[in-house]
Design a protein around this motif. Structure first.
Motif, mmCIF file in Angstrom:
data_model
loop_
_atom_site.group_PDB
_atom_site.id
_atom_site.type_symbol
_atom_site.label_atom_id
_atom_site.label_comp_id
_atom_site.label_asym_id
_atom_site.label_seq_id
_atom_site.Cartn_x
_atom_site.Cartn_y
_atom_site.Cartn_z
ATOM 1 N N ASP A 46 -11.165 9.399 9.544
ATOM 2 C CA ASP A 46 -11.326 10.487 10.507
ATOM 3 C C ASP A 46 -12.576 11.307 10.197
ATOM 4 O O ASP A 46 -13.358 11.638 11.081
ATOM 5 C CB ASP A 46 -10.088 11.370 10.472
ATOM 6 C CG ASP A 46 -9.798 12.062 11.780
ATOM 7 O OD1 ASP A 46 -10.316 11.643 12.822
ATOM 8 O OD2 ASP A 46 -9.023 13.037 11.751
ATOM 9 N N PHE A 47 -12.773 11.624 8.929
ATOM 10 C CA PHE A 47 -13.917 12.425 8.505
ATOM 11 C C PHE A 47 -15.236 11.699 8.789
ATOM 12 O O PHE A 47 -16.176 12.287 9.335
ATOM 13 C CB PHE A 47 -13.800 12.750 7.016
ATOM 14 C CG PHE A 47 -14.898 13.623 6.501
ATOM 15 C CD1 PHE A 47 -14.873 14.986 6.710
ATOM 16 C CD2 PHE A 47 -15.965 13.072 5.804
ATOM 17 C CE1 PHE A 47 -15.890 15.806 6.236
ATOM 18 C CE2 PHE A 47 -16.983 13.877 5.324
ATOM 19 C CZ PHE A 47 -16.946 15.239 5.540
ATOM 20 N N ASN A 48 -15.310 10.428 8.433
ATOM 21 C CA ASN A 48 -16.539 9.659 8.659
ATOM 22 C C ASN A 48 -16.841 9.500 10.145
ATOM 23 O O ASN A 48 -17.994 9.595 10.567
ATOM 24 C CB ASN A 48 -16.454 8.290 7.991
ATOM 25 C CG ASN A 48 -16.555 8.386 6.490
ATOM 26 O OD1 ASN A 48 -17.096 9.339 5.950
ATOM 27 N ND2 ASN A 48 -16.020 7.394 5.808
ATOM 28 N N MET A 86 0.852 -1.169 0.000
ATOM 29 C CA MET A 86 0.000 0.000 0.000
ATOM 30 C C MET A 86 0.898 1.231 0.000
ATOM 31 O O MET A 86 1.843 1.324 0.764
ATOM 32 C CB MET A 86 -0.878 -0.019 1.251
ATOM 33 C CG MET A 86 -2.023 0.901 1.184
ATOM 34 S SD MET A 86 -3.134 0.925 2.605
ATOM 35 C CE MET A 86 -3.374 -0.751 3.018
ATOM 36 N N GLY A 87 0.567 2.182 -0.863
ATOM 37 C CA GLY A 87 1.384 3.373 -0.983
ATOM 38 C C GLY A 87 1.029 4.452 0.028
ATOM 39 O O GLY A 87 0.015 4.392 0.728
ATOM 40 N N LYS A 88 1.884 5.462 0.093
ATOM 41 C CA LYS A 88 1.686 6.570 1.030
ATOM 42 C C LYS A 88 0.407 7.345 0.731
ATOM 43 O O LYS A 88 -0.291 7.782 1.646
ATOM 44 C CB LYS A 88 2.885 7.511 0.966
ATOM 45 C CG LYS A 88 4.162 6.885 1.448
ATOM 46 C CD LYS A 88 5.334 7.793 1.203
ATOM 47 C CE LYS A 88 6.619 7.058 1.515
ATOM 48 N NZ LYS A 88 7.785 7.828 1.132
ATOM 49 N N CYS A 128 -2.687 7.953 3.348
ATOM 50 C CA CYS A 128 -3.165 9.312 3.664
ATOM 51 C C CYS A 128 -4.667 9.423 3.454
ATOM 52 O O CYS A 128 -5.385 9.994 4.284
ATOM 53 C CB CYS A 128 -2.456 10.342 2.789
ATOM 54 S SG CYS A 128 -0.772 10.689 3.255
ATOM 55 N N LYS A 129 -5.154 8.885 2.351
ATOM 56 C CA LYS A 129 -6.583 8.960 2.059
ATOM 57 C C LYS A 129 -7.401 8.149 3.056
ATOM 58 O O LYS A 129 -8.458 8.586 3.506
ATOM 59 C CB LYS A 129 -6.859 8.475 0.643
ATOM 60 C CG LYS A 129 -6.431 9.454 -0.421
ATOM 61 C CD LYS A 129 -6.774 8.958 -1.797
ATOM 62 C CE LYS A 129 -6.310 9.947 -2.843
ATOM 63 N NZ LYS A 129 -6.767 9.605 -4.174
ATOM 64 N N LEU A 130 -6.933 6.959 3.406
ATOM 65 C CA LEU A 130 -7.654 6.128 4.374
ATOM 66 C C LEU A 130 -7.759 6.808 5.732
ATOM 67 O O LEU A 130 -8.815 6.781 6.367
ATOM 68 C CB LEU A 130 -6.969 4.773 4.526
ATOM 69 C CG LEU A 130 -7.160 3.795 3.382
ATOM 70 C CD1 LEU A 130 -6.281 2.560 3.589
ATOM 71 C CD2 LEU A 130 -8.612 3.397 3.258
#
Length: 50
Positions: free
Chosen positions: A14-16, A1-3, A7-9
């Motif tokens: 956090d947002f959800n 899995m890339g950086k 970051c998106k996950l």
């Protein structure tokens, strides 16, 4: 899995969580960049300079 994926996950998790419980998971500050919001401290922890 890339950086970028990590970051998106983190951001979307956090947002959800904030939408549902009105409390963030990380208490992180996000910075708006051209493509994605990024965690301020995540950039420091993976030694990326922008």
């Amino acid at each position: 899995m890339g950086k970028t994926v990590i970051c998106k996950l983190v951001y979307f998790s956090d947002f959800n969580h904030y939408e549902i419980y009105e409390k963030p998971i990380t208490n992180e500050t996000y910075i708006k960049f051209e493509r994605d919001p990024l965690s301020k401290h995540f950039l420091d922890s993976i030694n990326i300079t922008i």
